[in-house]
Motif scaffolding. Structure first.
Motif, PDB file in Angstrom:
ATOM      1  N   THR A  34      40.472 -96.982   3.809  1.00 49.96           N
ATOM      2  CA  THR A  34      39.053 -96.976   3.417  1.00 49.96           C
ATOM      3  C   THR A  34      38.628 -95.623   2.847  1.00 49.96           C
ATOM      4  O   THR A  34      37.668 -95.538   2.096  1.00 49.96           O
ATOM      5  CB  THR A  34      38.134 -97.346   4.606  1.00 49.96           C
ATOM      6  OG1 THR A  34      38.305 -96.384   5.648  1.00 49.96           O
ATOM      7  CG2 THR A  34      38.441 -98.728   5.127  1.00 49.96           C
ATOM      8  N   ARG A  39      36.474 -92.063  -1.615  1.00 47.04           N
ATOM      9  CA  ARG A  39      36.931 -91.090  -2.616  1.00 47.04           C
ATOM     10  C   ARG A  39      36.651 -91.608  -4.040  1.00 47.04           C
ATOM     11  O   ARG A  39      36.272 -90.852  -4.929  1.00 47.04           O
ATOM     12  CB  ARG A  39      38.425 -90.803  -2.440  1.00 47.04           C
ATOM     13  CG  ARG A  39      38.721 -89.934  -1.221  1.00 47.04           C
ATOM     14  CD  ARG A  39      40.221 -89.791  -0.962  1.00 47.04           C
ATOM     15  NE  ARG A  39      40.464 -88.906   0.163  1.00 47.04           N
ATOM     16  CZ  ARG A  39      40.504 -87.577   0.068  1.00 47.04           C
ATOM     17  NH1 ARG A  39      40.379 -86.983  -1.096  1.00 47.04           N
ATOM     18  NH2 ARG A  39      40.706 -86.854   1.157  1.00 47.04           N
ATOM     19  N   SER A 103      32.598 -86.090   1.672  1.00 47.01           N
ATOM     20  CA  SER A 103      31.843 -86.309   2.919  1.00 47.01           C
ATOM     21  C   SER A 103      30.347 -86.417   2.647  1.00 47.01           C
ATOM     22  O   SER A 103      29.623 -87.098   3.380  1.00 47.01           O
ATOM     23  CB  SER A 103      32.129 -85.197   3.921  1.00 47.01           C
ATOM     24  OG  SER A 103      33.461 -85.334   4.378  1.00 47.01           O
ATOM     25  N   ARG A 112      27.664 -96.617   2.238  1.00 48.98           N
ATOM     26  CA  ARG A 112      28.367 -97.166   3.403  1.00 48.98           C
ATOM     27  C   ARG A 112      28.146 -98.677   3.512  1.00 48.98           C
ATOM     28  O   ARG A 112      29.069 -99.424   3.791  1.00 48.98           O
ATOM     29  CB  ARG A 112      27.930 -96.479   4.716  1.00 48.98           C
ATOM     30  CG  ARG A 112      28.156 -94.975   4.732  1.00 48.98           C
ATOM     31  CD  ARG A 112      28.285 -94.432   6.145  1.00 48.98           C
ATOM     32  NE  ARG A 112      29.556 -94.825   6.746  1.00 48.98           N
ATOM     33  CZ  ARG A 112      30.705 -94.192   6.546  1.00 48.98           C
ATOM     34  NH1 ARG A 112      30.763 -93.122   5.803  1.00 48.98           N
ATOM     35  NH2 ARG A 112      31.810 -94.623   7.117  1.00 48.98           N
ATOM     36  N   ARG A 133      37.106 -93.838   9.418  1.00 53.32           N
ATOM     37  CA  ARG A 133      36.358 -93.036  10.395  1.00 53.32           C
ATOM     38  C   ARG A 133      35.502 -93.907  11.314  1.00 53.32           C
ATOM     39  O   ARG A 133      35.149 -93.489  12.411  1.00 53.32           O
ATOM     40  CB  ARG A 133      35.417 -92.049   9.685  1.00 53.32           C
ATOM     41  CG  ARG A 133      36.076 -91.092   8.686  1.00 53.32           C
ATOM     42  CD  ARG A 133      36.982 -90.117   9.407  1.00 53.32           C
ATOM     43  NE  ARG A 133      37.509 -89.061   8.539  1.00 53.32           N
ATOM     44  CZ  ARG A 133      38.432 -89.225   7.605  1.00 53.32           C
ATOM     45  NH1 ARG A 133      38.954 -90.406   7.392  1.00 53.32           N
ATOM     46  NH2 ARG A 133      38.871 -88.198   6.897  1.00 53.32           N
ATOM     47  N   ASP A 134      35.131 -95.090  10.823  1.00 53.33           N
ATOM     48  CA  ASP A 134      34.175 -95.940  11.556  1.00 53.33           C
ATOM     49  C   ASP A 134      34.715 -97.363  11.703  1.00 53.33           C
ATOM     50  O   ASP A 134      33.949 -98.309  11.845  1.00 53.33           O
ATOM     51  CB  ASP A 134      32.837 -95.989  10.793  1.00 53.33           C
ATOM     52  CG  ASP A 134      33.008 -96.554   9.379  1.00 53.33           C
ATOM     53  OD1 ASP A 134      34.152 -96.580   8.878  1.00 53.33           O
ATOM     54  OD2 ASP A 134      32.006 -96.993   8.789  1.00 53.33           O
ATOM     55  N   ARG A 183      34.862 -81.176   6.437  1.00 56.55           N
ATOM     56  CA  ARG A 183      34.743 -82.640   6.402  1.00 56.55           C
ATOM     57  C   ARG A 183      34.568 -83.190   7.814  1.00 56.55           C
ATOM     58  O   ARG A 183      33.766 -84.087   8.057  1.00 56.55           O
ATOM     59  CB  ARG A 183      35.967 -83.259   5.720  1.00 56.55           C
ATOM     60  CG  ARG A 183      35.860 -83.159   4.215  1.00 56.55           C
ATOM     61  CD  ARG A 183      36.739 -84.157   3.530  1.00 56.55           C
ATOM     62  NE  ARG A 183      38.146 -83.801   3.574  1.00 56.55           N
ATOM     63  CZ  ARG A 183      39.122 -84.664   3.789  1.00 56.55           C
ATOM     64  NH1 ARG A 183      38.863 -85.930   4.029  1.00 56.55           N
ATOM     65  NH2 ARG A 183      40.373 -84.267   3.772  1.00 56.55           N
ATOM     66  N   ASP A 187      31.439 -85.345   8.815  1.00 56.81           N
ATOM     67  CA  ASP A 187      31.737 -86.729   9.218  1.00 56.81           C
ATOM     68  C   ASP A 187      31.291 -87.012  10.659  1.00 56.81           C
ATOM     69  O   ASP A 187      30.853 -88.114  10.970  1.00 56.81           O
ATOM     70  CB  ASP A 187      33.242 -87.022   9.084  1.00 56.81           C
ATOM     71  CG  ASP A 187      33.725 -87.014   7.633  1.00 56.81           C
ATOM     72  OD1 ASP A 187      32.885 -87.075   6.718  1.00 56.81           O
ATOM     73  OD2 ASP A 187      34.951 -86.931   7.423  1.00 56.81           O
ATOM     74  N   ARG A 190      26.996 -86.736  10.838  1.00 50.53           N
ATOM     75  CA  ARG A 190      26.060 -87.488   9.983  1.00 50.53           C
ATOM     76  C   ARG A 190      25.308 -88.520  10.829  1.00 50.53           C
ATOM     77  O   ARG A 190      25.818 -88.972  11.867  1.00 50.53           O
ATOM     78  CB  ARG A 190      26.802 -88.151   8.811  1.00 50.53           C
ATOM     79  CG  ARG A 190      27.725 -89.240   9.239  1.00 50.53           C
ATOM     80  CD  ARG A 190      28.512 -89.840   8.073  1.00 50.53           C
ATOM     81  NE  ARG A 190      29.491 -90.763   8.573  1.00 50.53           N
ATOM     82  CZ  ARG A 190      30.720 -90.902   8.096  1.00 50.53           C
ATOM     83  NH1 ARG A 190      31.144 -90.152   7.095  1.00 50.53           N
ATOM     84  NH2 ARG A 190      31.539 -91.793   8.623  1.00 50.53           N
TER      85      ARG A 190
END
Ligand code: C5P
Length: 226
Positions: A34, A39, A103, A112, A133-134, A183, A187, A190
């Motif tokens: 992801t 990116r 980021s 998102r 990350r999520d 980053r 990350d 946020r």
């Protein structure tokens, strides 16, 4: 049990994608990176002047429907590569130019929402290993196996630095270390979907572990669940 969903989250350059790819191959699952999607949106924003010296986040958000992302397998290697509006951007999205801004773009709620929706669609039939990350917290909170990868910042920056040098990028170790730390900071702090370990994720510190040992252990976890 049939096919499951495997979420691999963690800090920058913890080797998530290497291990996730390997696991997907061993299980015959789909693999989705992801980070490549965030990116690619960042590359679009850079190329079209929405991010850089002056940022125009509202302008970028308006353009989101025009951004078409696709993973296409490379005919020779079989590895999936990122296409942005029909163009192969696999190499370009890995450059420092993109790493410096990604980021910031990934903290935009509308970005998102769009990418999470695509990711959920890709994983709707399970049989998927997704890294990011999520993934275990937001994209697939019900994933049957969740891993959270960590390693010291210095070790991660060393790995990243070597990769970038091999690709011929002109960077210093100090710059790569700063980028990895920056980053991680953005990350994790946020407001929308910050990077954090899901309660039911297995934490995996691979600072002192070779790839083979990591893979063996993680493959074991997966076999126990499947
Ligand atoms: O995984 P990779 O390091 O390529 O990800 C690049 C950036 O994309 C991360 O630093 C983060 O800002 C963002 N990202 C994210 N959520 C994901 C995957 C990546 O916010 N699921």
């Amino acid at each position: 049990m049939g096919k499951i969903t495997i979420a691999v989250d963690g800090y920058s350059s913890t080797g998530k994608s290497t291990i996730a790819k390997r696991l997907a191959t061993a299980l015959g699952y789909i693999y989705v990176d992801t980070g490549a999607m965030y990116r690619a949106v960042t590359l679009y924003a850079l190329d079209n002047g929405y991010i850089g010296t002056k940022d125009d986040i509202a302008g970028l958000v308006k353009e989101l429907p025009k951004i078409k992302l696709k993973f296409v397998p490379n005919k020779e290697t079989g590895r999936s590569e990122m296409y942005l509006n029909g163009e192969n951007v696999e190499q370009e999205i890995r450059t420092m130019k993109v790493s410096r801004q990604v980021s910031k773009v990934a903290a935009i709620g509308e970005v998102r929402t769009k990418l999470v929706e695509m990711q959920q669609q890709m994983g709707k039939d399970k049989g998927i290993v997704m890294d990011g990350r999520d993934i275990g917290t937001v994209v697939f909170p019900d994933a049957e196996l969740k891993l959270f990868m960590t390693a010291s910042a210095e070790i991660r920056a060393t790995r990243r630095y070597k990769e970038l040098l091999e690709k011929g990028e002109n960077v210093t170790f100090a710059e790569v270390l700063k980028n990895v730390q920056e980053r991680d900071r953005i990350d994790s702090t946020r407001s929308i979907s910050p990077l954090k370990k899901a309660k039911d994720a297995i934490e995996f510190d691979n600072s002192d572990m070779g790839l083979e040992e990591q893979f063996e252990r993680i493959h074991e976890f997966a076999k126990r669940v499947i």
